[in-house]
Design a protein around this motif. Structure first.
Motif, PDB file in Angstrom:
ATOM      1  N   ILE A 169      -4.201   1.766  -1.312  1.00  0.00           N
ATOM      2  CA  ILE A 169      -3.136   2.764  -1.445  1.00  0.00           C
ATOM      3  C   ILE A 169      -1.901   2.097  -2.045  1.00  0.00           C
ATOM      4  O   ILE A 169      -1.441   1.062  -1.560  1.00  0.00           O
ATOM      5  N   LEU A 170      -1.356   2.705  -3.096  1.00  0.00           N
ATOM      6  CA  LEU A 170      -0.155   2.192  -3.751  1.00  0.00           C
ATOM      7  C   LEU A 170       1.079   2.836  -3.128  1.00  0.00           C
ATOM      8  O   LEU A 170       1.121   4.054  -2.937  1.00  0.00           O
ATOM      9  N   LEU A 171       2.081   2.029  -2.819  1.00  0.00           N
ATOM     10  CA  LEU A 171       3.326   2.503  -2.211  1.00  0.00           C
ATOM     11  C   LEU A 171       4.455   2.406  -3.225  1.00  0.00           C
ATOM     12  O   LEU A 171       4.667   1.358  -3.832  1.00  0.00           O
ATOM     13  N   ILE A 172       5.169   3.504  -3.398  1.00  0.00           N
ATOM     14  CA  ILE A 172       6.232   3.604  -4.407  1.00  0.00           C
ATOM     15  C   ILE A 172       7.495   4.168  -3.765  1.00  0.00           C
ATOM     16  O   ILE A 172       7.437   5.088  -2.944  1.00  0.00           O
ATOM     17  N   GLY A 173       8.657   3.644  -4.171  1.00  0.00           N
ATOM     18  CA  GLY A 173       9.942   4.245  -3.858  1.00  0.00           C
ATOM     19  C   GLY A 173      10.508   4.887  -5.111  1.00  0.00           C
ATOM     20  O   GLY A 173      10.534   4.260  -6.173  1.00  0.00           O
ATOM     21  N   SER A 174      10.940   6.130  -5.005  1.00  0.00           N
ATOM     22  CA  SER A 174      11.486   6.856  -6.157  1.00  0.00           C
ATOM     23  C   SER A 174      12.906   7.291  -5.827  1.00  0.00           C
ATOM     24  O   SER A 174      13.128   8.110  -4.927  1.00  0.00           O
ATOM     25  N   GLY A 175      13.867   6.723  -6.553  1.00  0.00           N
ATOM     26  CA  GLY A 175      15.262   7.051  -6.305  1.00  0.00           C
ATOM     27  C   GLY A 175      16.108   6.649  -7.495  1.00  0.00           C
ATOM     28  O   GLY A 175      15.651   6.723  -8.633  1.00  0.00           O
ATOM     29  N   MET A 176      17.340   6.195  -7.241  1.00  0.00           N
ATOM     30  CA  MET A 176      18.181   5.698  -8.324  1.00  0.00           C
ATOM     31  C   MET A 176      19.134   4.645  -7.782  1.00  0.00           C
ATOM     32  O   MET A 176      19.716   4.814  -6.701  1.00  0.00           O
ATOM     33  N   LEU A 177      19.282   3.569  -8.520  1.00  0.00           N
ATOM     34  CA  LEU A 177      20.180   2.483  -8.127  1.00  0.00           C
ATOM     35  C   LEU A 177      21.631   2.946  -8.143  1.00  0.00           C
ATOM     36  O   LEU A 177      22.460   2.470  -7.369  1.00  0.00           O
ATOM     37  N   SER A 178      21.947   3.877  -9.020  1.00  0.00           N
ATOM     38  CA  SER A 178      23.262   4.520  -9.044  1.00  0.00           C
ATOM     39  C   SER A 178      23.035   6.008  -9.258  1.00  0.00           C
ATOM     40  O   SER A 178      22.300   6.401 -10.168  1.00  0.00           O
ATOM     41  N   HIS A 179      23.644   6.832  -8.394  1.00  0.00           N
ATOM     42  CA  HIS A 179      23.392   8.276  -8.470  1.00  0.00           C
ATOM     43  C   HIS A 179      24.661   9.016  -8.078  1.00  0.00           C
ATOM     44  O   HIS A 179      24.887   9.347  -6.918  1.00  0.00           O
ATOM     45  N   ASN A 180      25.521   9.252  -9.079  1.00  0.00           N
ATOM     46  CA  ASN A 180      26.771   9.973  -8.869  1.00  0.00           C
ATOM     47  C   ASN A 180      26.850  11.080  -9.916  1.00  0.00           C
ATOM     48  O   ASN A 180      27.312  10.869 -11.038  1.00  0.00           O
ATOM     49  N   LEU A 181      26.356  12.253  -9.555  1.00  0.00           N
ATOM     50  CA  LEU A 181      26.282  13.356 -10.519  1.00  0.00           C
ATOM     51  C   LEU A 181      27.664  13.857 -10.920  1.00  0.00           C
ATOM     52  O   LEU A 181      27.850  14.307 -12.048  1.00  0.00           O
ATOM     53  N   ALA A 182      28.638  13.778 -10.012  1.00  0.00           N
ATOM     54  CA  ALA A 182      29.999  14.203 -10.366  1.00  0.00           C
ATOM     55  C   ALA A 182      30.545  13.334 -11.484  1.00  0.00           C
ATOM     56  O   ALA A 182      31.151  13.838 -12.439  1.00  0.00           O
ATOM     57  N   ALA A 183      30.334  12.020 -11.399  1.00  0.00           N
ATOM     58  CA  ALA A 183      30.790  11.115 -12.460  1.00  0.00           C
ATOM     59  C   ALA A 183      30.074  11.421 -13.768  1.00  0.00           C
ATOM     60  O   ALA A 183      30.674  11.377 -14.852  1.00  0.00           O
ATOM     61  N   THR A 184      28.788  11.754 -13.684  1.00  0.00           N
ATOM     62  CA  THR A 184      28.033  12.087 -14.888  1.00  0.00           C
ATOM     63  C   THR A 184      28.602  13.337 -15.549  1.00  0.00           C
ATOM     64  O   THR A 184      28.772  13.395 -16.775  1.00  0.00           O
ATOM     65  N   ARG A 185      28.910  14.332 -14.751  1.00  0.00           N
ATOM     66  CA  ARG A 185      29.453  15.587 -15.307  1.00  0.00           C
ATOM     67  C   ARG A 185      30.819  15.377 -15.936  1.00  0.00           C
ATOM     68  O   ARG A 185      31.177  16.055 -16.905  1.00  0.00           O
ATOM     69  N   GLU A 186      31.608  14.434 -15.391  1.00  0.00           N
ATOM     70  CA  GLU A 186      32.943  14.177 -15.950  1.00  0.00           C
ATOM     71  C   GLU A 186      32.861  13.507 -17.316  1.00  0.00           C
ATOM     72  O   GLU A 186      33.809  13.556 -18.092  1.00  0.00           O
ATOM     73  N   GLN A 187      31.745  12.841 -17.602  1.00  0.00           N
ATOM     74  CA  GLN A 187      31.457  12.251 -18.912  1.00  0.00           C
ATOM     75  C   GLN A 187      32.542  11.286 -19.385  1.00  0.00           C
ATOM     76  O   GLN A 187      32.925  11.281 -20.557  1.00  0.00           O
ATOM     77  N   SER A 188      33.044  10.481 -18.465  1.00  0.00           N
ATOM     78  CA  SER A 188      33.945   9.419 -18.903  1.00  0.00           C
ATOM     79  C   SER A 188      33.088   8.347 -19.584  1.00  0.00           C
ATOM     80  O   SER A 188      31.867   8.428 -19.616  1.00  0.00           O
ATOM     81  N   MET A 189      33.705   7.322 -20.098  1.00  0.00           N
ATOM     82  CA  MET A 189      32.965   6.258 -20.777  1.00  0.00           C
ATOM     83  C   MET A 189      32.792   5.029 -19.884  1.00  0.00           C
ATOM     84  O   MET A 189      32.284   4.005 -20.325  1.00  0.00           O
ATOM     85  N   ASP A 190      33.203   5.114 -18.607  1.00  0.00           N
ATOM     86  CA  ASP A 190      33.202   3.947 -17.742  1.00  0.00           C
ATOM     87  C   ASP A 190      31.852   3.780 -17.040  1.00  0.00           C
ATOM     88  O   ASP A 190      31.493   4.548 -16.149  1.00  0.00           O
TER      89      ASP A 190
END
Length: 275
Positions: A169-190
């Motif tokens: 059986i293969l074990l996997i973790g599925s997530g994100m090392l960085s996950h800030n959707l508000a920052a993504t929506r703001e679309q800054s360049m930082d």
């Protein structure tokens, strides 16, 4: 002789990576992971996911069979990109595998219970890219929850318990090392925060010992930009489950390095050697 399978942490992304331009490099590395998995030919895949978090200290194991694609998306998608609700992903599920995992966790001293749910986008989106039409998986996929809260050490311990499951059986973790959707929506360049976390994670993976690797990953929670990466921490918890699964695996390989946007990182890795 049983060959121990490696384990993966996958930066899964949202449904937009399936059709918006610019994600071709992410697609390529996810496809590479899929090819590795197909060569291993496991009997099943158990996934902890950032979209399946318990409400308490009891781990939930999905017992539903069959499962369907769950379009667990914001209602805003209905008016912006309604076609995403037509996406499907052919897959298998297994109540028997779920019952095996549930019994195993209880035997390991983990509070656990069964539940029934469909396959959320934290699984079907990356799996759709890892195993595209014509190269589908013919094995069951089982989701197991993370804990409520942000106790990273508890998730390492959960991974250690899962690592003793046995079988092919293969074990996997599925997530994100960085996950800030508000920052993504703001679309800054930082992109300072995801760049820092990717560099720190690369350094942790190269640590001299597994104990040092875990300590360096645990130290990320003390980084001043941590809340900027994880306003809520559910998406990073599967990473720590993966560390626990890989408690004896020193070899590693990184995928999707430097594939970040504002607020998000697709950084992924394998712990352990390919059999």
């Amino acid at each position: 002789m049983t060959i121990q399978l490696p384990t993966y942490f996958i930066g899964h992304g949202g449904v937009s990576i399936l059709f918006k331009p610019g994600y071709e490099p992410v697609h390529r590395d996810l496809r590479e992971i899929g090819k590795e998995i197909k060569r291993m030919n496991p009997d099943g895949i158990v996934v902890t996911c950032g979209h399946f978090q318990s409400e308490n200290d009891t781990i939930q194991v999905n017992l539903k069979e069959p499962t369907e694609v769950w379009h667990d998306l914001s209602p805003a998608w209905k008016s912006t990109f309604p076609h995403v609700f037509d996406y499907q992903y052919a897959h298998k599920s297994s109540r028997a595998l779920g019952e095996k995992v549930l019994s195993h966790l209880k035997a390991q001293g983990i509070k656990a219970e069964g539940t029934e749910r469909d396959l959320d986008h934290g699984v079907w989106v990356p799996f759709k890219l890892m195993f595209p039409e014509g190269d589908e998986l013919e094995i069951p996929i089982l989701e197991v929850s993370t804990y409520a809260g942000n106790d990273l050490t508890a998730h390492i311990q959960l991974g250690r318990a899962l690592s003793k499951l046995g079988g092919n059986i293969l074990l996997i973790g599925s997530g994100m090392l960085s996950h800030n959707l508000a920052a993504t929506r703001e679309q800054s360049m930082d992109t300072t925060i995801p760049r820092y976390l990717e560099a720190a994670s690369s350094e942790a993976l190269a640590a001299a010992t597994i104990a040092e690797r875990n300590e360096q990953f645990l130290a990320l929670q003390r980084y001043e930009g941590w809340e900027g990466a994880h306003p809520t921490e559910e998406h990073v918890l599967p990473l720590y489950v993966t560390l626990g699964v890989g408690q004896e695996m020193k070899e590693y390989k990184v995928f999707n390095k430097d594939q970040y946007i504002v607020g998000q990182s697709y950084f992924s890795f394998r712990l352990g050697a390919l059999p």
